[in-house]
Design a protein around this motif. Structure first.
Motif, mmCIF file in Angstrom:
data_model
loop_
_atom_site.group_PDB
_atom_site.id
_atom_site.type_symbol
_atom_site.label_atom_id
_atom_site.label_comp_id
_atom_site.label_asym_id
_atom_site.label_seq_id
_atom_site.Cartn_x
_atom_site.Cartn_y
_atom_site.Cartn_z
ATOM 1 N N THR A 1 43.944 43.501 40.333
ATOM 2 C CA THR A 1 44.307 43.312 38.941
ATOM 3 C C THR A 1 44.474 41.513 38.595
ATOM 4 O O THR A 1 43.930 41.237 37.568
ATOM 5 C CB THR A 1 45.780 44.052 38.659
ATOM 6 N N ALA A 2 45.106 41.082 39.728
ATOM 7 C CA ALA A 2 45.349 39.671 39.622
ATOM 8 C C ALA A 2 43.671 39.042 39.393
ATOM 9 O O ALA A 2 43.496 38.103 38.718
ATOM 10 C CB ALA A 2 45.663 39.110 40.915
ATOM 11 N N LYS A 3 42.645 39.610 40.198
ATOM 12 C CA LYS A 3 41.334 39.150 39.969
ATOM 13 C C LYS A 3 40.682 39.524 38.439
ATOM 14 O O LYS A 3 40.151 38.589 37.969
ATOM 15 C CB LYS A 3 40.506 39.551 41.065
ATOM 16 N N LEU A 4 41.097 40.501 37.799
ATOM 17 C CA LEU A 4 40.682 40.748 36.681
ATOM 18 C C LEU A 4 41.503 39.942 35.698
ATOM 19 O O LEU A 4 40.935 39.642 34.678
ATOM 20 C CB LEU A 4 41.148 42.389 36.238
ATOM 21 N N VAL B 1 33.123 34.691 35.084
ATOM 22 C CA VAL B 1 33.413 35.934 35.621
ATOM 23 C C VAL B 1 33.051 35.587 36.900
ATOM 24 O O VAL B 1 33.670 36.172 37.840
ATOM 25 C CB VAL B 1 32.710 36.975 34.830
ATOM 26 N N SER B 2 32.002 35.060 37.184
ATOM 27 C CA SER B 2 31.377 34.680 38.578
ATOM 28 C C SER B 2 32.489 34.053 39.365
ATOM 29 O O SER B 2 32.612 34.320 40.607
ATOM 30 C CB SER B 2 30.235 34.079 38.658
ATOM 31 N N ASP B 3 32.965 32.846 38.777
ATOM 32 C CA ASP B 3 33.942 31.909 39.401
ATOM 33 C C ASP B 3 35.366 32.875 39.832
ATOM 34 O O ASP B 3 35.931 32.585 40.803
ATOM 35 C CB ASP B 3 34.565 30.686 38.559
ATOM 36 N N CYS B 4 35.689 33.665 38.877
ATOM 37 C CA CYS B 4 36.870 34.639 39.121
ATOM 38 C C CYS B 4 36.752 35.672 40.198
ATOM 39 O O CYS B 4 37.623 35.884 40.642
ATOM 40 C CB CYS B 4 37.202 35.629 37.781
ATOM 41 N N ARG B 5 35.456 35.905 40.341
ATOM 42 C CA ARG B 5 35.226 36.948 41.689
ATOM 43 C C ARG B 5 34.969 36.300 43.056
ATOM 44 O O ARG B 5 34.533 36.822 43.821
ATOM 45 C CB ARG B 5 33.809 37.750 41.234
ATOM 46 N N ARG B 6 34.958 34.964 43.017
ATOM 47 C CA ARG B 6 34.731 34.259 44.315
ATOM 48 C C ARG B 6 35.667 34.583 45.307
ATOM 49 O O ARG B 6 36.845 34.956 45.202
ATOM 50 C CB ARG B 6 35.039 32.730 44.136
ATOM 51 N N ALA C 1 46.684 36.181 46.512
ATOM 52 C CA ALA C 1 47.957 36.924 47.265
ATOM 53 C C ALA C 1 49.082 36.280 46.680
ATOM 54 O O ALA C 1 50.036 37.272 46.120
ATOM 55 C CB ALA C 1 47.792 36.824 48.702
ATOM 56 N N ILE C 2 48.916 34.964 46.342
ATOM 57 C CA ILE C 2 50.320 34.686 45.785
ATOM 58 C C ILE C 2 50.646 35.137 44.260
ATOM 59 O O ILE C 2 51.638 35.489 43.827
ATOM 60 C CB ILE C 2 50.350 33.245 45.702
#
Length: 718
Positions: free
Chosen positions: A191-194, A213-218, A228-229
Motif C-alpha cells: 500500500t505504501a508503494k501504491l 510509476v516506474s520510480d515508485c516501483r524501484r 518500511a518506515i
C-alpha cells in the motif's frame, strides 16, 4: 617443683580463647568477619589469574574483551538506530493525510460506453467503480487477498522480518540476488508503494506518468528502508482494516480497472460485495501480475491462478475442503460485456471521435451513450467468421472489415479485422484507405440521373480511348475483355461495365462526379483523370458505407456517427450530443429512387447475385480493383446499409476473389443474422413502367456468336 606443675594445668585451645569467646562485646566483630568473607574472594582468584597469563589466557581475554566491546557497541547502536527510526516514523506519521484522501488515487478518469439500449459494453481510461472498505467487500475477497498477499497481515507491525527472511532465502536458492524477485512485502508495504510513499504525480517533474510509476516501483535498498518506515507510520496512523481498504481501492487489477469494485464490475458485472469465492479468487489472483493474468487477456490462465488462490485459502482455514473443491470445479466466467474485450473496434472508433479532454485525457469519469447494437455486432462477427471458416482456405492471411449502419449514419456494428475481440488494434474499417473499384460507379450514375438521364437511356459499349496529357493514350476495358454494343444505363450498372461508366462520367463531367461523391461523404482525394469513374481513388469502408446510406435515405448526405451523448458521471445533463447524422441533400429524391432501383438489379440479376436474401429486396454494388488487390460489396435493405471489404494488408492480390464473390457472401451471412426475426420491408425505389430491355446489337450474322455474346454479357462483369 612437681607440686607447682600440678597447680597449673596445661593450656588447651578451648581455654586459650574461651574468655574472649564468652565476651558478649567481642561477639559482634566475629560475626562481621564472617559476613566479610565473600568480599575477600578476589584475593583467592589470584592463582587463577596467574593461570591465564599464558598464550591461551591472552587469546581468551582478547576474545572476551572483543565480545564485550561488540555488545556495548551493538546495544548502543541499536538504541541510536531505534531512535532514528522512531523519529522518521513520527515525521512520516505527521505527514499522512486523512483516510478519505487516499482511497481514489487515479491520475486519469474513466470512460464508460453504453450501447443504444443503455447497457455497458466497454470501458476506457482508469476505471474506478467506487469506494469500498474491508467491511463492505465480500468476505471471500477479503480472505482471498490476505491468503494470497500477506497471511500474517493482522499479526505484524507493517513489516514482517520473517517474511523478508523467507523471501531472501527463496531468492538465493533460485540464484537471484537477495532483493531480486520475491520481496516479502506486506500488504502495508504494498500500500505504501501504491501511494508512492506520499509523493504525488506532478507533470512538471516527470516525463510521463509511466516514468513516475516506474520510480515508485524501484526496489533499491534505500527505497526498501523508506518503504518500511512509511509502512510503520501507516500502521500507527490507521487501523488494519483502513490500510486494507486503501489497498483494495488503489490496486491495479488489469483491464483498466483500479480497485476491487471496478474489477468486479469489469469482469463479472456485479458489485464487489456480492462476489463468490471463485470470483474473489480470480480478482485476488490478479494482484501478482494484473495485465498478464487478467481474465480478458487469457481466461484459462486466470482460472488456473484462481484455483491456486482457493487452495491457499483452504490451507489457511479460510475455506472448507468442500467449498474449495466446489469452486475449483466451477471457475468464474466473464460477463457478456467483459467477453467483448472492451468493445473492440467500435469502442476505439467512438473514443477517437470524441473530444480528447473527455476521452483519452479525461480526469473526470465520463459516460458515453453510443449507437452500437450488440445483437447486430455479434451478427457481423459471426457472419465473417462463418465465411472464413467455410469458404476461405485454411491459413489464409486475407483480412476483411464490416460496417453496419442505419440510413441516418448511425453505426450499429463495426468489425475492423478477422480478430474481432481486440482493443487498440489496426481498424481496417476506419484506418485503411483502399481503392474502391467499381463500388464507386453508383456516384457516376447518381450524377447522370441528377442531370436528367434515366435508367433506360443507352450508351455505346465499344472500344474507347482517351488521350491523357502527360500520360498518353488510355483505353478502358471491361472485366470480360468484351464489348456489348448499345446498352442501357441500367444494364451497364447491373453488369458493372467499365467503358460505359467512363463514357457517362466524361459526358456529365468529372468535376460533377467528384462533387456528388464528395457531397455524399467521400472525403478522400478523388482522382482527376478519367479513371475516376472506375474507382481509382482511395477511400475507407466507413466513408463508402456512409455514402451508400445517403442513397438509401433519399439522396441526402450522411455523416457516420457512433457517439450519441456524452455526460459526466452523476450529471443528468449531457455535455455534448450526436456528432453526425443526415446532412444536406445531394441528389433529388426521384434520382435516388431510380438509382436504388438500378442497384437492386445488380443483386437480383447482376454481379451481386450472391448477396440475395430470401423475401428481402436488396440493392448494392460490387467492386474489384486492378489486380484484385481489393474486393468490395456494399448493399442495403430498407433498414440497414452494410459495407464489406476484403484484401491483404500488404496489397497482395487476392486469388480468385471478386466483389461479387466472398464479400457478397460475407454480406449475405451477416444480413441473414441481422434480419432474423424481422419482417421484410420494400426498398424505397421507384417502380418503372415495363419496357423491353435493350440488348446488345448483332455484330455478326452468326446466330451462335450473338447468343454467346448475350450469355457472356449477362454473366460477365464484376
Amino acid at each position: 617443683m612437681s607440686d607447682s606443675r600440678k597447680k597449673k594445668p596445661p593450656l588447651v585451645a578451648e581455654k586459650r580463647y574461651g574468655a574472649k569467646a564468652a565476651s558478649p562485646k567481642k561477639a559482634k566483630p566475629a560475626r562481621k568477619a564472617k559476613t566479610k568473607k565473600p568480599r575477600s574472594r578476589p584475593a583467592t582468584r589470584r592463582p587463577d589469574a596467574k593461570k591465564r597469563t599464558g598464550i591461551l589466557g591472552f587469546f581468551t581475554n582478547l576474545i572476551l574483551w572483543m565480545l564485550s566491546l561488540i555488545w556495548k557497541v551493538t546495544w548502543r547502536s541499536a538504541m541510536v538506530v531505534g531512535l532514528i527510526i522512531g523519529l522518521a516514523v513520527t515525521y512520516v506519521y505527521l505527514q499522512l493525510p486523512e483516510l478519505d484522501e487516499l482511497l481514489d488515487g487515479r491520475a486519469q478518469g474513466s470512460v464508460t460506453l453504453q450501447d443504444r439500449n443503455g447497457d455497458v459494453f466497454a470501458w476506457r481510461g482508469d476505471q474506478f467503480g467506487g469506494v469500498v472498505t474491508a467491511d463492505t467487500v465480500s468476505r471471500h475477497l477479503k480472505n482471498a487477498v490476505i491468503a494470497t498477499e500477506d497471511k500474517r497481515y493482522y499479526r505484524h507491525f507493517g513489516v514482517s522480518p520473517r517474511g523478508v527472511a523467507s523471501a531472501v532465502r527463496i531468492n538465493l536458492r533460485e540464484g537471484r540476488g537477495p532483493l531480486s524477485g520475491h520481496g516479502g512485502s506486506t500488504i502495508t508495504q504494498q500500500t505504501a508503494k501504491l501511494l508512492c510513499l506520499g509523493v504525488e504525480y506532478d507533470k512538471t517533474q516527470w516525463e510521463s506518468e509511466a516514468a513516475y510509476v516506474s520510480d515508485c516501483r524501484r526496489g533499491s535498498m534505500s527505497r526498501k528502508i523508506k518503504e518500511a518506515i512509511y509502512a510503520m507510520a501507516m500502521e500507527a496512523k490507521y487501523s488494519k482494516d483502513d490500510i486494507l481498504s486503501i489497498y483494495l481501492n488503489r490496486a491495479y487489477m488489469g483491464g483498466g480497472a483500479y480497485g476491487a469494485e471496478a474489477a468486479a464490475q469489469r469482469y463479472f458485472g456485479k458489485s464487489a460485495a456480492t462476489l463468490n469465492p471463485a470470483e474473489s479468487a480470480t480478482i485476488a489472483g490478479l494482484l501478482t501480475a494484473p495485465s498478464r493474468l487478467a481474465p480478458t487477456s487469457n481466461l484459462k490462465r486466470s482460472q488456473d491462478r484462481a484455483a491456486t488462490v482457493l487452495r491457499l485459502m483452504n490451507d489457511q482455514g479460510l475455506l472448507s475442503d468442500a467449498d474449495t473443491k466446489k469452486w475449483q470445479n466451477n471457475p468464474a466466467t466473464l460477463s457478456q460485456a467483459a467477453q467483448a474485450r472492451a468493445g473492440g473496434y467500435f469502442a476505439d472508433w467512438v473514443m477517437s471521435t470524441g473530444p480528447e479532454f473527455f476521452t483519452n485525457n479525461t480526469t473526470e469519469d465520463v459516460i458515453i451513450s453510443t449507437t452500437l447494437d450488440q445483437r447486430i455486432q455479434k451478427a457481423a462477427e459471426d457472419g465473417l467468421s462463418w465465411v472464413f471458416e467455410n469458404k476461405v482456405r485454411e491459413g489464409s492471411k486475407a483480412e476483411a472489415a464490416i460496417v453496419v449502419m442505419s440510413a441516418d449514419g448511425a453505426v450499429r456494428a463495426m468489425v475492423g479485422g478477422r480478430q474481432s475481440k481486440v482493443s487498440g488494434a489496426f481498424n481496417r474499417a476506419v484506418q485503411a484507405k483502399r481503392q474502391t473499384g467499381s463500388a464507386f460507379k453508383p456516384f457516376v450514375y447518381a450524377t447522370a440521373l441528377e442531370l436528367g438521364y434515366t435508367h433506360t437511356d443507352t450508351v455505346m459499349d465499344a472500344p474507347y480511348c482517351l488521350n491523357i496529357p502527360g500520360s498518353g493514350e488510355w483505353c478502358p476495358r471491361n472485366y470480360t475483355n468484351k464489348h456489348y454494343g448499345e446498352v442501357s444505363l441500367e444494364w451497364s450498372l447491373m453488369n458493372s461495365l467499365n467503358v460505359p461508366a467512363v463514357k457517362i462520367s466524361e459526358a456529365v463531367g468529372r468535376d460533377n462526379v467528384r462533387k456528388v461523391a464528395g457531397d455524399f461523404g467521400i472525403a478522400s482525394d478523388l482522382a482527376d483523370g478519367p479513371a475516376l469513374a472506375l474507382g481509382a481513388s482511395e477511400s475507407t469502408l466507413l466513408e463508402m458505407t456512409g455514402a451508400y446510406a445517403g442513397i438509401l435515405n433519399g439522396g441526402s448526405s450522411v455523416t457516420p456517427f457512433g457517439l450519441v451523448e456524452l455526460r459526466l458521471q452523476g450529471d443528468a445533463e449531457p455535455l455534448m450530443g450526436t456528432g453526425g447524422g443526415i446532412g444536406e441533400r445531394v441528389i433529388s429524391d426521384g434520382a435516388a429512387r431510380e438509382l436504388i432501383y438500378m442497384m437492386s438489379k445488380v443483386v437480383s440479376e447482376g454481379t451481386g447475385a450472391r448477396a440475395q436474401l430470401p423475401s428481402w429486396q436488396v440493392a448494392g454494388k460490387t467492386g474489384t480493383t486492378s489486380a484484385a488487390k481489393d474486393a468490395w460489396f456494399i448493399g442495403f435493405t430498407a433498414d440497414y446499409v452494410v459495407g464489406v471489404w476484403m484484401g491483404y494488408d500488404d496489397n497482395t492480390p487476392l486469388t480468385g476473389v471478386t466483389g461479387g464473390g466472398l464479400p457478397a457472401e460475407i454480406w449475405r451471412e451477416v444480413m441473414q443474422r441481422v434480419t432474423d426475426g424481422m419482417s421484410p420491408r420494400p426498398l424505397p425505389a421507384f417502380t418503372p413502367k415495363p419496357k423491353p430491355r435493350p440488348l446488345p446489337p448483332k455484330r455478326e450474322n452468326n446466330r451462335e456468336n450473338v447468343l454467346e455474346q448475350l450469355l457472356r454479357g449477362l454473366l460477365g462483369g464484376n
